[in-house]
Design a protein around this motif. Structure first.
Motif, PDB file in Angstrom:
ATOM      1  N   TRP A 258       0.796  -1.230   0.000  1.00  0.00           N
ATOM      2  CA  TRP A 258       0.000   0.000   0.000  1.00  0.00           C
ATOM      3  C   TRP A 258       0.827   1.279   0.000  1.00  0.00           C
ATOM      4  CZ3 TRP A 258      -4.184  -1.143   4.322  1.00  0.00           C
ATOM      5  CH2 TRP A 258      -5.031  -2.161   3.868  1.00  0.00           C
ATOM      6  N   PHE A 259       1.942   1.284   0.747  1.00  0.00           N
ATOM      7  CA  PHE A 259       2.716   2.503   0.957  1.00  0.00           C
ATOM      8  C   PHE A 259       4.125   2.366   0.387  1.00  0.00           C
ATOM      9  CE2 PHE A 259      -0.295   2.355   4.529  1.00  0.00           C
ATOM     10  CZ  PHE A 259      -0.858   3.628   4.490  1.00  0.00           C
ATOM     11  N   SER A 260       4.677   3.478  -0.069  1.00  0.00           N
ATOM     12  CA  SER A 260       6.065   3.466  -0.513  1.00  0.00           C
ATOM     13  C   SER A 260       6.994   3.299   0.678  1.00  0.00           C
ATOM     14  CB  SER A 260       6.389   4.785  -1.227  1.00  0.00           C
ATOM     15  OG  SER A 260       6.404   5.861  -0.299  1.00  0.00           O
ATOM     16  N   LYS A 261       8.191   2.793   0.427  1.00  0.00           N
ATOM     17  CA  LYS A 261       9.150   2.612   1.521  1.00  0.00           C
ATOM     18  C   LYS A 261       9.546   3.960   2.115  1.00  0.00           C
ATOM     19  CE  LYS A 261      13.225   2.359  -1.521  1.00  0.00           C
ATOM     20  NZ  LYS A 261      14.377   1.522  -1.930  1.00  0.00           N
ATOM     21  N   GLU A 262       9.561   5.018   1.298  1.00  0.00           N
ATOM     22  CA  GLU A 262       9.897   6.346   1.800  1.00  0.00           C
ATOM     23  C   GLU A 262       8.839   6.842   2.788  1.00  0.00           C
ATOM     24  OE1 GLU A 262      11.887   5.721  -2.098  1.00  0.00           O
ATOM     25  OE2 GLU A 262       9.821   5.495  -1.390  1.00  0.00           O
ATOM     26  N   TYR A 263       7.569   6.632   2.460  1.00  0.00           N
ATOM     27  CA  TYR A 263       6.497   7.068   3.354  1.00  0.00           C
ATOM     28  C   TYR A 263       6.512   6.248   4.639  1.00  0.00           C
ATOM     29  CZ  TYR A 263       1.937   8.596   5.000  1.00  0.00           C
ATOM     30  OH  TYR A 263       0.925   9.123   5.760  1.00  0.00           O
ATOM     31  N   ARG A 264       6.753   4.953   4.503  1.00  0.00           N
ATOM     32  CA  ARG A 264       6.803   4.099   5.698  1.00  0.00           C
ATOM     33  C   ARG A 264       7.906   4.560   6.647  1.00  0.00           C
ATOM     34  NH1 ARG A 264       6.587  -0.082   1.794  1.00  0.00           N
ATOM     35  NH2 ARG A 264       8.592  -0.941   2.485  1.00  0.00           N
ATOM     36  N   ALA A 265       9.036   4.959   6.070  1.00  0.00           N
ATOM     37  CA  ALA A 265      10.155   5.394   6.895  1.00  0.00           C
ATOM     38  C   ALA A 265       9.910   6.768   7.511  1.00  0.00           C
ATOM     39  CB  ALA A 265      11.438   5.427   6.060  1.00  0.00           C
TER      40      ALA A 265
ATOM     41  N   GLN B 230       1.962   7.029  11.584  1.00  0.00           N
ATOM     42  CA  GLN B 230       0.814   6.833  10.690  1.00  0.00           C
ATOM     43  C   GLN B 230       0.700   5.368  10.283  1.00  0.00           C
ATOM     44  OE1 GLN B 230      -1.593   8.827  10.016  1.00  0.00           O
ATOM     45  NE2 GLN B 230      -1.850   9.305   7.846  1.00  0.00           N
ATOM     46  N   ILE B 231       1.817   4.758   9.975  1.00  0.00           N
ATOM     47  CA  ILE B 231       1.821   3.343   9.593  1.00  0.00           C
ATOM     48  C   ILE B 231       1.346   2.484  10.760  1.00  0.00           C
ATOM     49  CG2 ILE B 231       3.268   1.401   8.906  1.00  0.00           C
ATOM     50  CD1 ILE B 231       2.721   3.444   6.668  1.00  0.00           C
ATOM     51  N   ASP B 232       1.809   2.797  11.958  1.00  0.00           N
ATOM     52  CA  ASP B 232       1.367   2.046  13.137  1.00  0.00           C
ATOM     53  C   ASP B 232      -0.143   2.169  13.334  1.00  0.00           C
ATOM     54  OD1 ASP B 232       3.886   1.139  13.713  1.00  0.00           O
ATOM     55  OD2 ASP B 232       4.293   2.633  15.268  1.00  0.00           O
ATOM     56  N   ALA B 233      -0.678   3.350  13.064  1.00  0.00           N
ATOM     57  CA  ALA B 233      -2.122   3.552  13.214  1.00  0.00           C
ATOM     58  C   ALA B 233      -2.899   2.700  12.214  1.00  0.00           C
ATOM     59  CB  ALA B 233      -2.467   5.031  13.035  1.00  0.00           C
TER      60      ALA B 233
ATOM     61  N   GLN C 175       4.107   7.450  -9.838  1.00  0.00           N
ATOM     62  CA  GLN C 175       4.890   6.942  -8.700  1.00  0.00           C
ATOM     63  C   GLN C 175       4.065   6.656  -7.448  1.00  0.00           C
ATOM     64  OE1 GLN C 175       8.394   6.150  -8.746  1.00  0.00           O
ATOM     65  NE2 GLN C 175       7.796   6.261 -10.906  1.00  0.00           N
ATOM     66  N   GLN C 176       2.736   6.657  -7.547  1.00  0.00           N
ATOM     67  CA  GLN C 176       1.911   6.421  -6.361  1.00  0.00           C
ATOM     68  C   GLN C 176       1.496   4.956  -6.240  1.00  0.00           C
ATOM     69  OE1 GLN C 176       1.342   8.503  -3.818  1.00  0.00           O
ATOM     70  NE2 GLN C 176       2.760   9.850  -4.939  1.00  0.00           N
ATOM     71  N   ARG C 177       1.360   4.515  -4.987  1.00  0.00           N
ATOM     72  CA  ARG C 177       0.900   3.168  -4.677  1.00  0.00           C
ATOM     73  C   ARG C 177      -0.571   3.206  -4.278  1.00  0.00           C
ATOM     74  NH1 ARG C 177       4.959  -0.820  -3.675  1.00  0.00           N
ATOM     75  NH2 ARG C 177       7.035  -0.012  -4.193  1.00  0.00           N
TER      76      ARG C 177
ATOM     77  N   VAL D 221      -3.893   8.917   1.147  1.00  0.00           N
ATOM     78  CA  VAL D 221      -3.183   9.206   2.394  1.00  0.00           C
ATOM     79  C   VAL D 221      -1.772   9.715   2.109  1.00  0.00           C
ATOM     80  CG1 VAL D 221      -2.260   8.189   4.521  1.00  0.00           C
ATOM     81  CG2 VAL D 221      -4.516   7.503   3.675  1.00  0.00           C
ATOM     82  N   GLU D 222      -1.093   9.073   1.187  1.00  0.00           N
ATOM     83  CA  GLU D 222       0.310   9.405   0.934  1.00  0.00           C
ATOM     84  C   GLU D 222       0.462  10.647   0.061  1.00  0.00           C
ATOM     85  OE1 GLU D 222       4.397   7.150  -0.575  1.00  0.00           O
ATOM     86  OE2 GLU D 222       2.670   5.990   0.097  1.00  0.00           O
ATOM     87  N   ALA D 223      -0.491  10.932  -0.797  1.00  0.00           N
ATOM     88  CA  ALA D 223      -0.402  12.089  -1.701  1.00  0.00           C
ATOM     89  C   ALA D 223      -1.720  12.879  -1.698  1.00  0.00           C
ATOM     90  CB  ALA D 223      -0.063  11.622  -3.116  1.00  0.00           C
ATOM     91  N   PRO D 224      -2.133  13.391  -0.525  1.00  0.00           N
ATOM     92  CA  PRO D 224      -3.445  14.041  -0.450  1.00  0.00           C
ATOM     93  C   PRO D 224      -3.575  15.278  -1.331  1.00  0.00           C
ATOM     94  CG  PRO D 224      -2.203  14.406   1.567  1.00  0.00           C
ATOM     95  CD  PRO D 224      -1.455  13.367   0.789  1.00  0.00           C
ATOM     96  N   HIS D 225      -2.487  16.050  -1.494  1.00  0.00           N
ATOM     97  CA  HIS D 225      -2.590  17.245  -2.321  1.00  0.00           C
ATOM     98  C   HIS D 225      -2.912  16.886  -3.771  1.00  0.00           C
ATOM     99  CE1 HIS D 225      -1.410  20.123   0.728  1.00  0.00           C
ATOM    100  NE2 HIS D 225      -0.352  19.391   1.039  1.00  0.00           N
ATOM    101  N   GLN D 226      -2.212  15.903  -4.297  1.00  0.00           N
ATOM    102  CA  GLN D 226      -2.471  15.486  -5.670  1.00  0.00           C
ATOM    103  C   GLN D 226      -3.883  14.924  -5.823  1.00  0.00           C
ATOM    104  OE1 GLN D 226       1.344  13.096  -6.047  1.00  0.00           O
ATOM    105  NE2 GLN D 226       1.066  13.786  -8.156  1.00  0.00           N
ATOM    106  N   VAL D 227      -4.277  14.080  -4.898  1.00  0.00           N
ATOM    107  CA  VAL D 227      -5.611  13.487  -4.974  1.00  0.00           C
ATOM    108  C   VAL D 227      -6.684  14.564  -4.826  1.00  0.00           C
ATOM    109  CG1 VAL D 227      -7.229  11.927  -3.815  1.00  0.00           C
ATOM    110  CG2 VAL D 227      -4.867  11.207  -4.231  1.00  0.00           C
TER     111      VAL D 227
END
Length: 286
Positions: free
Chosen positions: A153-160, A165-168, A239-241, A246-252
């Motif tokens: 679901w999430f890119s490794k960059e976002y997870r890091a 957020q990932i824990d939630a 480049q979105q998963r 959640v990861e790119a709210p501005h674009q969405v």
């Protein structure tokens, strides 16, 4: 923003003013996933998000529930809130299937339809993979494949960068009702071609969008679904998963705003290019 409940127990929130946009989350999630959309869009629209059957604070689905039961839940929400004008419905993943079923059954309710990161016409290999995960959930519960899901679901960059957020999200998934999660997951696995023979009857504007790197809700699925709709356009975010809301709210949010407000195609294209969004319109099977 206050959480409220309908007579049938459906949990929802409501905020903002203007034309109504209702958001439907995916399997294992709940209405809280739309925080980025609320922050960016509530000044433009009256936003409603709700928990699907078997999720969050909403009641369990009845045994042997069909996808129509989930569409009927949305109809009860609209009826009880006395939303008389046609609305925009935004469905993510499983929510996209529910939105599709709702549009086919209650076409008079919808002004515009958005299907985000959803599925259509899986290959046998893709379908087998999803149903295999269902078997794992049946045996081990909602946490059976949570780590693999988060990686998809999430890119490794976002997870890091966003471990809290990932824990939630991890906590949200593993604390789901086993029955509600399993029933919904099975419907998600089996209904990718729901209503395919009726899709050409949906004359409303439809936006089908996904991420370039979404391995479960692929760009190919988005284009194929749009070819079955008479008035659809496709957006693939570079480049979105899967979890791009959640990861790119501005674009969405910019994409949703342009579509719902009905900007001319050229204006949409220019905006998309500025944000490195790949835009392709698919009309009448072209």
């Amino acid at each position: 923003m206050e959480n409220m409940k309908l007579v049938d127990g459906t949990s929802y929130f409501s905020c903002g003013e203007g034309d109504t946009v209702i958001f439907i989350h995916g399997v294992g999630l709940d209405k809280s996933m739309w925080g980025g959309q609320v922050a960016g869009l509530q000044k433009h629209f009256h936003i409603i998000g709700y928990d699907m059957l078997g999720h969050g604070e909403s009641p369990e689905p009845q045994s042997e529930a069909t996808i129509e039961a989930y569409a009927n839940q949305l109809e009860r929400l609209i009826t009880e809130l006395k939303l008389d004008k046609p609305i925009t419905v935004v469905g993510f993943s499983m929510g996209g299937l529910v939105a599709r079923a709702f549009a086919l059954k209650y076409a008079h309710r919808i002004d515009r339809l958005v299907i985000l990161n959803s599925v259509f016409n899986r290959t046998e290999e893709q379908r087998s993979s999803v149903l295999s995960r269902c078997k794992e959930v049946k045996k081990l519960g909602p946490g059976a494949n949570v780590e693999a899901a988060i990686e998809r679901w999430f890119s490794k960059e976002y997870r890091a960068a966003s471990p809290a957020q990932i824990d939630a999200f991890r906590e949200r998934i593993v604390t789901n009702s086993k029955n509600g999660y399993l029933q919904t997951y099975q419907l998600f696995g089996e209904n990718d071609n729901y209503g395919v023979s009726q899709l050409d009857t949906l004359s409303i504007p439809v936006l089908v969008a996904t991420g370039e790197l979404d391995v479960g809700s692929t760009p190919e699925m988005a284009y194929e679904l749009a070819r079955n709709l008479p008035n659809a356009q496709v957006v693939v975010l570079d480049q979105q998963r899967h979890m791009m809301p959640v990861e790119a709210p501005h674009q969405v949010n910019d994409m949703l705003l342009a579509f719902i407000q009905g900007k001319p195609k050229q204006e949409q294209l220019e905006q998309s290019q500025q944000e490195q969004v790949i835009l392709q319109e698919v009309v009448n099977g072209a």
